[in-house]
Every structure is written in C-alpha cells, then in structure tokens.
Design a protein around this motif. Sequence first.
Motif, PDB file in Angstrom:
ATOM      1  N   ILE A   7      71.647  68.675  48.133  1.00 48.33           N
ATOM      2  CA  ILE A   7      72.528  69.227  47.100  1.00 48.33           C
ATOM      3  C   ILE A   7      71.835  70.467  46.575  1.00 48.33           C
ATOM      4  O   ILE A   7      70.819  70.377  45.877  1.00 48.33           O
ATOM      5  N   ALA A   8      72.359  71.633  46.937  1.00 45.84           N
ATOM      6  CA  ALA A   8      71.648  72.893  46.715  1.00 45.84           C
ATOM      7  C   ALA A   8      72.136  73.618  45.465  1.00 45.84           C
ATOM      8  O   ALA A   8      73.313  73.972  45.362  1.00 45.84           O
ATOM      9  N   PHE A  13      64.351  77.200  45.761  1.00 44.51           N
ATOM     10  CA  PHE A  13      64.004  75.797  45.961  1.00 44.51           C
ATOM     11  C   PHE A  13      64.774  75.169  47.125  1.00 44.51           C
ATOM     12  O   PHE A  13      64.180  74.531  48.011  1.00 44.51           O
ATOM     13  N   PRO A  14      66.118  75.313  47.199  1.00 46.55           N
ATOM     14  CA  PRO A  14      66.843  74.687  48.311  1.00 46.55           C
ATOM     15  C   PRO A  14      66.378  75.166  49.678  1.00 46.55           C
ATOM     16  O   PRO A  14      66.312  74.370  50.629  1.00 46.55           O
ATOM     17  N   GLY A  80      66.957  72.947  43.415  1.00 45.46           N
ATOM     18  CA  GLY A  80      67.500  74.158  42.815  1.00 45.46           C
ATOM     19  C   GLY A  80      68.197  73.850  41.503  1.00 45.46           C
ATOM     20  O   GLY A  80      68.815  72.800  41.332  1.00 45.46           O
ATOM     21  N   GLN A  81      68.099  74.793  40.598  1.00 43.56           N
ATOM     22  CA  GLN A  81      68.671  74.597  39.266  1.00 43.56           C
ATOM     23  C   GLN A  81      70.189  74.645  39.291  1.00 43.56           C
ATOM     24  O   GLN A  81      70.789  75.435  40.010  1.00 43.56           O
ATOM     25  N   VAL A  82      70.798  73.787  38.519  1.00 41.78           N
ATOM     26  CA  VAL A  82      72.208  73.894  38.166  1.00 41.78           C
ATOM     27  C   VAL A  82      72.215  74.103  36.657  1.00 41.78           C
ATOM     28  O   VAL A  82      71.784  73.230  35.907  1.00 41.78           O
ATOM     29  N   VAL A 245      59.278  73.866  37.530  1.00 48.10           N
ATOM     30  CA  VAL A 245      59.133  74.798  38.642  1.00 48.10           C
ATOM     31  C   VAL A 245      58.711  76.162  38.103  1.00 48.10           C
ATOM     32  O   VAL A 245      59.204  76.609  37.067  1.00 48.10           O
ATOM     33  N   VAL A 246      57.789  76.833  38.806  1.00 44.00           N
ATOM     34  CA  VAL A 246      57.460  78.224  38.504  1.00 44.00           C
ATOM     35  C   VAL A 246      57.433  79.001  39.812  1.00 44.00           C
ATOM     36  O   VAL A 246      57.189  78.443  40.877  1.00 44.00           O
TER      37      VAL A 246
END
Length: 291
Positions: A7-8, A13-14, A80-82, A245-246
């Motif tokens: 789930i990207a 990140f994805p 990955g951020q949502v 995450v950075v």
Amino acid sequence: MNKLGLIAGNGRFPFLLLDAARAHGLEVVVAAIKEETDPEMNARAASDAGVRIYWLSLGELSRLIETFKSEGVSRAVMAGQVKHKQIFSSIRPDWRLAKLLLNLRTRSTDVLLGAVAKVLGDEGIELISSTAYLEPLLARTGVLTRRSPDEQERKDIDYGRTVARAIAGYDLGQTVVIAAQACVAVEAMEGTDATIERAGALFRTLDTEESVRHAAASQTTTLRRSLTVVKVAKPNQDMRFDVPVVGVATIRTMRQAGATCLALEAGRTLMFDPAAIIAEADEAGIAIFAE
C-alpha cells in the motif's frame, strides 16, 4: 513465487520497500493511492514483470481488499506517508471505510490505521511491519556524523525527548523543535519538514524583532538561537505504520531553518539513504545523534 501487497503512500519509502522486496524474490502487488503515490510508480511497474500496479482512491477500502484477494495476496505492508489531513478532505469513503470511520472513538493516526489493519486481517490479509526488509536503514546507536552534539544541544535533546514522548503518547506527532530548553514547535498534521520550517520562520521573525529592540537600546542578546530537532517513536509504536522517518530533505529543511542538531531513536527510525543523509549533515555542520 510469494506475493507481497504494497500500500504505497507518498515519498521514496514505497520505492525502497519495493526494491527490497524484489531483492528477496517477492512478487509485489502495488496498491497505489491516487492522491499520494508518485506517478513514477507506473514506470517502475512497467520495467519489472514482477511488479503489478493498481491505482485506487484513498477512500476505496473495499476495492483495496478485492484487489489483493484477486491477486492472491495474504501479506501486505504500508509504506509512505498518507497525509492525516486527507481524512478531512473531499475524498468520499466507500461503504466499508465510512462504516469504519463512524465506529472510531477518535481519528488519530494509530486508531485509524489500526482499524484498517484489523479490517484487512479479518479478510485474511496480514499487515506486516513497514520496516520489513529494511532493517539496514534503521538508525544505529551513537553519533552518526563527524560533529557530536555540544553541551547546549545535549540539554535540548534531553528536554526535547521528554516533550516529544509526551505528545507522541497522545498520537499528536513525533517531532519537536527545541531551543535553549524551550519548545519552539510541535508536530501535528503538517509533518516533520513543515514543523521544522515553521520553527525556522518563527525564529527569523524573533530575530528581526530583537535586532530592532537591541539596536535601539544598544544591547546584544546572549540567548543562543540554534534549533535542535528531536524525533521519537511512540511509546507503543506499531511498526506496521507511521514509523519515524528522515531523509535528505529533512536535513536540507533543517539547514534552511537554522537547525544544528537532529536526535533520533535508534532501531526505531528509518533513515532513507543513510550515507547521503550523513554527508548532507556533515556539509551543513549538523550533528545527528541516535540512542
């Protein structure tokens, strides 16, 4: 061949997780979120027969489940951020997501994503840790840069961790920006980089105001005005989602904001391209410390 559902969200990140999963010989079924995922994912899928991509709206929880089931996916990962603010946008949830939202006691990140994970689990799709296959990217313990935090920065780190862990416990955010043992900015929905930018903008405003006052009074300020960024995991961090995450962009944002030190939690913070992050920090004179 084993399959993994991805789930990207947004960012790199994805792509990192996709490459790591493929390196482990997994076929990857990507559920790309129209409102978040980088369109570059299309090219990545087109160039690799082991990657299949489906584009879904953020509100299409039923379609996500149907897609993974039709592909025979029984394990999935979120990467990955949502953006949390998306739940207040004009996106229309399908019946399954609408029912889930109505039954939530709050709409914090942990509660919302935890509920989604439970729905997936009930449908036979296990959501696994978002650090799966990426353990080498977790921050290691110690000083990671050429420069160590100085005495003032160490004090700011100690104070910042106390504040950051308190707000993280309420699922408000994971980052605080500190100066002279005072909290300048607290992360909420805007994300880490925007929080750092806000702190930098606030200090630029204060610098302008103080310059005018001290010039008029022929005085100089003795208060040190550098910023320390402290990022922590939540007290009961669920490694399946919202892991700290950075990236290189974080360091560049710090440099622009006038931040000189970054403190992380070792073993629970992902560093995307650690070598590039450390090189960028060394060039900017920024200290990175993890424990």
